[in-house]
Design an enzyme around this catalytic site. Sequence first.
Site, PDB file in Angstrom:
ATOM      1  N   SER A  51      46.843 141.637  56.610  1.00 44.74           N
ATOM      2  CA  SER A  51      45.898 140.656  57.156  1.00 44.74           C
ATOM      3  C   SER A  51      46.699 139.564  57.842  1.00 44.74           C
ATOM      4  O   SER A  51      47.839 139.278  57.450  1.00 44.74           O
ATOM      5  CB  SER A  51      45.049 140.035  56.038  1.00 44.74           C
ATOM      6  OG  SER A  51      44.322 138.903  56.511  1.00 44.74           O
ATOM      7  N   TYR A  62      44.930 136.295  47.616  1.00 49.91           N
ATOM      8  CA  TYR A  62      44.761 137.157  48.787  1.00 49.91           C
ATOM      9  C   TYR A  62      45.868 136.894  49.804  1.00 49.91           C
ATOM     10  O   TYR A  62      46.524 137.833  50.288  1.00 49.91           O
ATOM     11  CB  TYR A  62      43.391 136.936  49.418  1.00 49.91           C
ATOM     12  CG  TYR A  62      43.121 137.834  50.603  1.00 49.91           C
ATOM     13  CD1 TYR A  62      42.750 139.168  50.404  1.00 49.91           C
ATOM     14  CD2 TYR A  62      43.235 137.366  51.907  1.00 49.91           C
ATOM     15  CE1 TYR A  62      42.499 140.002  51.489  1.00 49.91           C
ATOM     16  CE2 TYR A  62      42.993 138.197  52.989  1.00 49.91           C
ATOM     17  CZ  TYR A  62      42.624 139.511  52.775  1.00 49.91           C
ATOM     18  OH  TYR A  62      42.382 140.345  53.853  1.00 49.91           O
TER      19      TYR A  62
END
Length: 256
Positions: free
Chosen positions: A148, A162
């Site tokens: 990401s 995350y």
Amino acid sequence: MNDLFSLQGRVALVTGGSRGIGKMIAAGFLRQGARVYITARKAEACDATAKELSALGDCISLPADVSSVEACRALAAEIGRREPALHILVNNAGAAWGEAFETFPEKGWDKVMDVNVKTPFFLTQALYDKLKAAASAERPAKVINIASIDGISVNPWETYSYAASKAGLIHLTRRMALRLAQDHVVMSGIAPGPFASEMNKQARDHGDEVARHVPVGRIGNDEDMAGAAIFLAARSGDFVVGETLVVDGGVTHARG
């Protein structure tokens, strides 16, 4: 050149393939001629997506929760019963957790780290014999880790585990790639920006608003993600080793 982006005759496994980015990648692979296995925790959703994608080619549902080492090994064993070799593995299954720093819980750390960092390592390990069986110097096997842009630059949300997990996955991709290349298995990654998915509800539910912060003026679409994955999975990506391709319409640069 005609075969540069072909996946004809290749067998692929896409984790988290029932929706979002995983589904985009699976559909792209099918259009390029691959036989594609998709996994997801929810069997009904996995089966439904495989049935839908079967209109594009040979798509097989293998429901599985790959959040533990035992589950990774079980999935690898099932692939082994069905296929003599695996040409492409896409480690896409992921988890996220957002909560204020003061109350951020241990379970929000462990769950995300397990799925986003541990699973790609141990699933690749479990499938390594099948990947090596598909690999040659002339035509390597491929492993693609879905990271990401939040592992590259900082977003405004309190998604601590995350962000850390995706940064870790990007570096893990580099480290593993050096080892896997010895056996003609090429590992690379993709760092998506704003794509409509369950993981990115902002882009999914407020696409027009999110698009105002994207330099190219829109969020990513299915073809953007499929194209990046096909490039890495096909002959076109054979010399891309350990790199993570940023597919974000310029967001990372805009963040500074």
